[in-house]
Design a protein around this motif. Sequence first.
Motif, PDB file in Angstrom:
ATOM      1  N   LEU A  50      38.282 -32.259   2.536  1.00  9.86           N
ATOM      2  CA  LEU A  50      38.533 -32.865   1.233  1.00  9.86           C
ATOM      3  C   LEU A  50      37.518 -33.970   0.987  1.00  9.86           C
ATOM      4  O   LEU A  50      37.234 -34.758   1.884  1.00  9.86           O
ATOM      5  CB  LEU A  50      39.937 -33.460   1.198  1.00  9.86           C
ATOM      6  N   ALA A  51      36.999 -34.026  -0.225  1.00  7.46           N
ATOM      7  CA  ALA A  51      36.047 -35.077  -0.588  1.00  7.46           C
ATOM      8  C   ALA A  51      36.413 -35.617  -1.962  1.00  7.46           C
ATOM      9  O   ALA A  51      36.729 -34.855  -2.877  1.00  7.46           O
ATOM     10  CB  ALA A  51      34.624 -34.532  -0.600  1.00  7.46           C
ATOM     11  N   ILE A  52      36.379 -36.932  -2.092  1.00  5.30           N
ATOM     12  CA  ILE A  52      36.692 -37.553  -3.374  1.00  5.30           C
ATOM     13  C   ILE A  52      35.521 -37.352  -4.334  1.00  5.30           C
ATOM     14  O   ILE A  52      34.361 -37.370  -3.925  1.00  5.30           O
ATOM     15  CB  ILE A  52      37.042 -39.045  -3.191  1.00  5.30           C
ATOM     16  N   THR A  53      35.829 -37.127  -5.595  1.00  6.54           N
ATOM     17  CA  THR A  53      34.798 -36.934  -6.619  1.00  6.54           C
ATOM     18  C   THR A  53      34.535 -38.263  -7.329  1.00  6.54           C
ATOM     19  O   THR A  53      35.284 -39.227  -7.168  1.00  6.54           O
ATOM     20  CB  THR A  53      35.254 -35.900  -7.664  1.00  6.54           C
ATOM     21  N   ARG A  54      33.491 -38.305  -8.139  1.00  5.22           N
ATOM     22  CA  ARG A  54      33.216 -39.515  -8.940  1.00  5.22           C
ATOM     23  C   ARG A  54      34.410 -39.824  -9.843  1.00  5.22           C
ATOM     24  O   ARG A  54      34.794 -40.972 -10.007  1.00  5.22           O
ATOM     25  CB  ARG A  54      31.965 -39.329  -9.778  1.00  5.22           C
ATOM     26  N   LYS A  55      34.982 -38.777 -10.426  1.00  6.57           N
ATOM     27  CA  LYS A  55      36.152 -38.949 -11.278  1.00  6.57           C
ATOM     28  C   LYS A  55      37.309 -39.548 -10.472  1.00  6.57           C
ATOM     29  O   LYS A  55      38.040 -40.416 -10.961  1.00  6.57           O
ATOM     30  CB  LYS A  55      36.565 -37.609 -11.884  1.00  6.57           C
ATOM     31  N   GLY A  56      37.475 -39.101  -9.234  1.00  8.38           N
ATOM     32  CA  GLY A  56      38.520 -39.627  -8.366  1.00  8.38           C
ATOM     33  C   GLY A  56      38.299 -41.087  -8.018  1.00  8.38           C
ATOM     34  O   GLY A  56      39.239 -41.884  -7.995  1.00  8.38           O
ATOM     35  N   ILE A  57      37.063 -41.447  -7.755  1.00  3.34           N
ATOM     36  CA  ILE A  57      36.736 -42.841  -7.449  1.00  3.34           C
ATOM     37  C   ILE A  57      37.034 -43.728  -8.650  1.00  3.34           C
ATOM     38  O   ILE A  57      37.666 -44.781  -8.519  1.00  3.34           O
ATOM     39  CB  ILE A  57      35.259 -42.981  -7.017  1.00  3.34           C
ATOM     40  N   LYS A  58      36.608 -43.290  -9.831  1.00  5.19           N
ATOM     41  CA  LYS A  58      36.858 -44.078 -11.041  1.00  5.19           C
ATOM     42  C   LYS A  58      38.351 -44.225 -11.308  1.00  5.19           C
ATOM     43  O   LYS A  58      38.828 -45.302 -11.673  1.00  5.19           O
ATOM     44  CB  LYS A  58      36.147 -43.456 -12.233  1.00  5.19           C
ATOM     45  N   ALA A  59      39.105 -43.141 -11.123  1.00  6.55           N
ATOM     46  CA  ALA A  59      40.552 -43.189 -11.354  1.00  6.55           C
ATOM     47  C   ALA A  59      41.216 -44.142 -10.363  1.00  6.55           C
ATOM     48  O   ALA A  59      42.106 -44.912 -10.730  1.00  6.55           O
ATOM     49  CB  ALA A  59      41.151 -41.794 -11.240  1.00  6.55           C
ATOM     50  N   PHE A  60      40.778 -44.121  -9.111  1.00  3.81           N
ATOM     51  CA  PHE A  60      41.353 -45.015  -8.111  1.00  3.81           C
ATOM     52  C   PHE A  60      41.019 -46.468  -8.419  1.00  3.81           C
ATOM     53  O   PHE A  60      41.874 -47.355  -8.310  1.00  3.81           O
ATOM     54  CB  PHE A  60      40.870 -44.642  -6.706  1.00  3.81           C
ATOM     55  N   GLU A  61      39.775 -46.727  -8.800  1.00  3.52           N
ATOM     56  CA  GLU A  61      39.379 -48.086  -9.162  1.00  3.52           C
ATOM     57  C   GLU A  61      40.205 -48.595 -10.342  1.00  3.52           C
ATOM     58  O   GLU A  61      40.632 -49.749 -10.354  1.00  3.52           O
ATOM     59  CB  GLU A  61      37.887 -48.146  -9.471  1.00  3.52           C
ATOM     60  N   GLN A  62      40.439 -47.744 -11.324  1.00  6.15           N
ATOM     61  CA  GLN A  62      41.247 -48.135 -12.475  1.00  6.15           C
ATOM     62  C   GLN A  62      42.680 -48.427 -12.047  1.00  6.15           C
ATOM     63  O   GLN A  62      43.302 -49.393 -12.507  1.00  6.15           O
ATOM     64  CB  GLN A  62      41.222 -47.046 -13.552  1.00  6.15           C
ATOM     65  N   TYR A  63      43.204 -47.607 -11.157  1.00  7.62           N
ATOM     66  CA  TYR A  63      44.553 -47.801 -10.628  1.00  7.62           C
ATOM     67  C   TYR A  63      44.673 -49.163  -9.938  1.00  7.62           C
ATOM     68  O   TYR A  63      45.622 -49.911 -10.163  1.00  7.62           O
ATOM     69  CB  TYR A  63      44.880 -46.658  -9.658  1.00  7.62           C
ATOM     70  N   VAL A  64      43.693 -49.499  -9.102  1.00  7.05           N
ATOM     71  CA  VAL A  64      43.709 -50.778  -8.400  1.00  7.05           C
ATOM     72  C   VAL A  64      43.623 -51.930  -9.400  1.00  7.05           C
ATOM     73  O   VAL A  64      44.357 -52.916  -9.289  1.00  7.05           O
ATOM     74  CB  VAL A  64      42.572 -50.853  -7.356  1.00  7.05           C
ATOM     75  N   ASN A  65      42.756 -51.809 -10.396  1.00  2.57           N
ATOM     76  CA  ASN A  65      42.640 -52.857 -11.415  1.00  2.57           C
ATOM     77  C   ASN A  65      43.938 -53.023 -12.195  1.00  2.57           C
ATOM     78  O   ASN A  65      44.348 -54.143 -12.493  1.00  2.57           O
ATOM     79  CB  ASN A  65      41.477 -52.568 -12.362  1.00  2.57           C
ATOM     80  N   ASP A  66      44.592 -51.924 -12.516  1.00  4.04           N
ATOM     81  CA  ASP A  66      45.869 -51.991 -13.222  1.00  4.04           C
ATOM     82  C   ASP A  66      46.936 -52.680 -12.367  1.00  4.04           C
ATOM     83  O   ASP A  66      47.732 -53.467 -12.882  1.00  4.04           O
ATOM     84  CB  ASP A  66      46.350 -50.596 -13.630  1.00  4.04           C
ATOM     85  N   LEU A  67      46.946 -52.388 -11.062  1.00  6.37           N
ATOM     86  CA  LEU A  67      47.894 -53.047 -10.165  1.00  6.37           C
ATOM     87  C   LEU A  67      47.639 -54.553 -10.109  1.00  6.37           C
ATOM     88  O   LEU A  67      48.576 -55.353 -10.123  1.00  6.37           O
ATOM     89  CB  LEU A  67      47.807 -52.463  -8.753  1.00  6.37           C
ATOM     90  N   LYS A  68      46.367 -54.930 -10.056  1.00  9.63           N
ATOM     91  CA  LYS A  68      46.027 -56.357 -10.032  1.00  9.63           C
ATOM     92  C   LYS A  68      46.525 -57.057 -11.290  1.00  9.63           C
ATOM     93  O   LYS A  68      47.048 -58.173 -11.223  1.00  9.63           O
ATOM     94  CB  LYS A  68      44.516 -56.540  -9.892  1.00  9.63           C
ATOM     95  N   LYS A  69      46.373 -56.424 -12.426  1.00 10.42           N
ATOM     96  CA  LYS A  69      46.842 -57.010 -13.691  1.00 10.42           C
ATOM     97  C   LYS A  69      48.360 -57.143 -13.691  1.00 10.42           C
ATOM     98  O   LYS A  69      48.905 -58.103 -14.222  1.00 10.42           O
ATOM     99  CB  LYS A  69      46.391 -56.144 -14.870  1.00 10.42           C
ATOM    100  N   TYR A  70      49.022 -56.186 -13.110  1.00 13.74           N
ATOM    101  CA  TYR A  70      50.479 -56.212 -13.044  1.00 13.74           C
ATOM    102  C   TYR A  70      50.971 -57.326 -12.116  1.00 13.74           C
ATOM    103  O   TYR A  70      51.924 -58.040 -12.418  1.00 13.74           O
ATOM    104  CB  TYR A  70      51.007 -54.850 -12.572  1.00 13.74           C
ATOM    105  N   ILE A  71      50.306 -57.456 -10.970  1.00 18.39           N
ATOM    106  CA  ILE A  71      50.713 -58.452  -9.980  1.00 18.39           C
ATOM    107  C   ILE A  71      50.362 -59.868 -10.440  1.00 18.39           C
ATOM    108  O   ILE A  71      51.142 -60.788 -10.240  1.00 18.39           O
ATOM    109  CB  ILE A  71      50.054 -58.139  -8.620  1.00 18.39           C
ATOM    110  N   GLU A  72      49.198 -60.032 -11.044  1.00 23.25           N
ATOM    111  CA  GLU A  72      48.735 -61.351 -11.472  1.00 23.25           C
ATOM    112  C   GLU A  72      48.421 -61.329 -12.979  1.00 23.25           C
ATOM    113  O   GLU A  72      47.258 -61.360 -13.369  1.00 23.25           O
ATOM    114  CB  GLU A  72      47.502 -61.752 -10.694  1.00 23.25           C
ATOM    115  N   PRO A  73      49.458 -61.272 -13.817  1.00 16.77           N
ATOM    116  CA  PRO A  73      49.194 -61.247 -15.257  1.00 16.77           C
ATOM    117  C   PRO A  73      48.550 -62.570 -15.704  1.00 16.77           C
ATOM    118  O   PRO A  73      48.807 -63.624 -15.169  1.00 16.77           O
ATOM    119  CB  PRO A  73      50.567 -61.072 -15.885  1.00 16.77           C
ATOM    120  N   ARG A  74      47.711 -62.459 -16.724  1.00 19.34           N
ATOM    121  CA  ARG A  74      47.008 -63.659 -17.223  1.00 19.34           C
ATOM    122  C   ARG A  74      47.624 -64.162 -18.470  1.00 19.34           C
ATOM    123  O   ARG A  74      48.163 -63.679 -19.280  1.00 19.34           O
ATOM    124  CB  ARG A  74      45.543 -63.328 -17.445  1.00 19.34           C
TER     125      ARG A  74
END
Length: 74
Positions: A50-74
């Motif tokens: 199994l290998a992650i695709t560029r689309k997979g990397i972008k989706a994961f990065e977005q997921y992490v950013n969304d979690l950060k916003k949820y945990i530390e709302p501004r």
Amino acid sequence: MTVEEANFSFIKESTRAAAGNISIQIKKLQEAGYIKVEKSFKDNYPNTSLAITRKGIKAFEQYVNDLKKYIEPR
């Protein structure tokens, strides 16, 4: 640690999840275009790589950013 490619056995050992559950998730991720799946034989045994695709990397990065916003709302 960064892993861009892994085989089924590594994922199974690392997650301790059932093979059937992993297979279902792999299929969903592949259908979404997040991973690329290659099946072959290694020493007469089936090998699923199994290998992650560029689309997979972008989706994961977005997921992490969304979690950060949820945990530390501004």
